[in-house]
Design an enzyme around this catalytic site. Structure first.
Site, PDB file in Angstrom:
ATOM      1  CD1 TRP A 107     -51.961  46.552 -34.414  1.00 19.36           C
ATOM      2  CD2 TRP A 107     -50.423  44.880 -33.742  1.00 19.36           C
ATOM      3  NE1 TRP A 107     -52.434  45.708 -33.643  1.00 19.36           N
ATOM      4  CE2 TRP A 107     -51.561  44.810 -33.022  1.00 19.36           C
ATOM      5  CE3 TRP A 107     -49.289  44.168 -33.158  1.00 19.36           C
ATOM      6  CZ2 TRP A 107     -51.846  43.510 -32.138  1.00 19.36           C
ATOM      7  CZ3 TRP A 107     -49.488  43.294 -32.482  1.00 19.36           C
ATOM      8  CH2 TRP A 107     -50.549  42.966 -32.023  1.00 19.36           C
ATOM      9  CG  ASP A 176     -48.583  45.450 -40.269  1.00 23.50           C
ATOM     10  OD1 ASP A 176     -49.404  44.624 -40.621  1.00 23.50           O
ATOM     11  OD2 ASP A 176     -48.879  45.545 -38.995  1.00 23.50           O
ATOM     12  CE  LYS A 200     -54.453  40.733 -37.082  1.00 18.46           C
ATOM     13  NZ  LYS A 200     -55.349  40.371 -35.804  1.00 18.46           N
TER      14      LYS A 200
HETATM   15  N1  PMP Z   1     -49.917  43.923 -37.460  1.00 18.60           N
HETATM   16  C1  PMP Z   1     -51.310  44.245 -37.242  1.00 18.60           C
HETATM   17  C2  PMP Z   1     -52.049  45.273 -37.727  1.00 18.60           C
HETATM   18  C3  PMP Z   1     -52.034  43.369 -36.369  1.00 18.60           C
HETATM   19  O1  PMP Z   1     -53.435  43.578 -36.188  1.00 18.60           O
HETATM   20  C4  PMP Z   1     -51.378  42.288 -35.821  1.00 18.60           C
HETATM   21  C5  PMP Z   1     -51.948  41.047 -34.820  1.00 18.60           C
HETATM   22  N2  PMP Z   1     -52.999  41.493 -34.315  1.00 18.60           N
HETATM   23  C6  PMP Z   1     -49.736  42.074 -35.828  1.00 18.60           C
HETATM   24  C7  PMP Z   1     -49.223  43.212 -36.515  1.00 18.60           C
HETATM   25  C8  PMP Z   1     -49.261  41.051 -35.195  1.00 18.60           C
HETATM   26  O2  PMP Z   1     -49.413  39.802 -36.136  1.00 18.60           O
HETATM   27  P1  PMP Z   1     -48.681  38.332 -35.472  1.00 18.60           P
HETATM   28  O3  PMP Z   1     -49.589  37.929 -34.402  1.00 18.60           O
HETATM   29  O4  PMP Z   1     -49.141  37.548 -36.690  1.00 18.60           O
HETATM   30  O5  PMP Z   1     -47.545  38.453 -35.196  1.00 18.60           O
END
Ligand code: PMP
Length: 365
Positions: A107, A176, A200
């Site tokens: 991420w 994040d 989540k």
């Molecule tokens: N950051 C983290 C820590 C994640 O776990 C995720 C998705 N699993 C994201 C960003 C990306 O999120 P999105 O699918 O909402 O773009």
């Protein structure tokens, strides 16, 4: 309206993930008729009185439950957490500027790649050597005073690592928090912006919660398309365009659910108990299970572990499913198993998994 509890399974999905049942039931009613208005939640104009009240309630609860200081703006944005990977550097970087990033896996890697399009992204720490099983020690980080901002991910969903303590950087700190927001209190003094894709720990997919300090927001570039401007979303109360009303409604109800469950302190204590129960099953298995994350960096939300072989992992997933425990397969970059146990995941499900793990290790060890 009937409760569906008895037919629901234990859902260990990493996201979208389990949500509080009382909130789902309330939403079912409000979709039909919101607060006796005779119009369903999904059918109201986003600018009308009923939805304005929904926004006000979500805002107030978000601030109260999270203890968000007054100098932070709360925004509800679209494009997922992933859009923030690019919206942040678009707002704060340019060819003459730099930002510090800590790479703790997929991420942050994606966020770094996006930042590199707009300016200089300094990767001041990278965990790739041990496949992102551990996090840096706080005093080892060499931040750059010249950075416009510093960036980290507080909980890595895939590897199952989380920062126990908040790093403190000399420049505005952005985090994040997608896979752990409101699982524990947030240290606001250290942060200038935190954000989370809702799907989540907070609600359904479709909204990204952003809390940004006004000082930082005022520095954001205005030379951007309107939908990518933090200042416009802030000025318009996140209603510059049609917002994801349902997701924002749901967030408010989840914040209320957190409040009635002891607030973030109560939720944190519960999360600690839940995670400990499963980590104990790993550590007490005599080496049958191995955790991916370093012990001191273990996530309370995403527990990553392996069995002695891939065959046993496949059998584990199959047998767990036979016992109504679903979505335990690990992410492909780590392999093995992953139990995601966000706020709404019941303690009884953690105990059931721990017992099952003990039994499985005894019969296959
Ligand atoms: N950051 C983290 C820590 C994640 O776990 C995720 C998705 N699993 C994201 C960003 C990306 O999120 P999105 O699918 O909402 O773009």
């Amino acid at each position: 309206m009937t409760s569906t509890t008895t037919s629901r399974k234990f859902n260990f999905s990493a996201g979208p993930a389990v949500l509080p049942e009382s909130v789902i039931e309330q939403a079912q009613q409000d979709i039909w008729d919101l607060d006796g208005t005779g119009i369903g939640l999904l059918e109201h104009s986003h600018r009308g009185k009923a939805i304005t009240e929904v926004f006000d309630e979500t805002d107030a609860l978000c601030r109260e439950v999270g203890n968000i200081p007054d100098d932070f703006e709360i925004l509800y944005l679209q494009g997922g957490a992933s859009l923030q990977f690019s919206m942040i550097p678009m707002a704060f970087l340019n060819a003459d500027r730099q930002a510090d990033y800590i790479n703790t896996g997929s991420w942050t890697k994606k966020a770094i790649q996006e930042a590199q399009r707009f300016g200089q992204a300094n990767v001041i720490w990278d965990g790739k050597e041990d496949n992102y099983a551990s996090l840096p020690s706080l005093d080892s980080l060499a931040w750059n005073d010249a950075a416009t901002y510093s960036y980290y991910c507080s909980n890595n969903t895939i590897y199952g690592t989380r920062w126990k303590r908040t790093p403190s950087s000399p420049t505005p700190l952005i985090s994040d928090m997608s896979s752990e927001m409101y699982s524990r209190p947030i240290h606001w003094e250290s942060h200038d912006m935190v954000y989370a894709g809702a799907q989540k720990n907070l609600g359904p997919a479709g909204v990204t919660l952003v809390a940004i300090r006004r000082n930082l927001l005022e520095q954001a570039s205005t030379d951007l398309p309107s939908m990518l401007r933090y200042d416009i979303h802030a000025d318009k109360g996140s209603r510059y365009n049609t917002p994801p009303v349902f997701a924002i409604y749901f967030l408010g109800k989840v914040f209320d659910w957190i409040r009635t469950n002891g607030g973030l302190q109560g939720i944190e204590a519960m999360n600690e108990r839940k995670a400990t129960c499963i980590y104990n099953a790993i550590d007490d298995s005599g080496g049958f299970y191995t955790g991916h994350a370093a012990v001191e960096d273990r996530s309370r939300m995403n527990i990553t572990f392996r069995c002695p072989s891939e065959e046993l992992e496949a059998a584990f997933i199959k047998q767990a499913s036979d016992h109504d425990m679903e979505n335990l397969k690990g992410h492909r970059s780590v392999g093995g198993l992953r139990a995601s146990i966000y706020n709404a995941f019941p303690e009884s499900g953690c105990r059931q998994l721990a017992e099952f793990m003990g039994e499985f290790a005894r019969t296959h060890g």
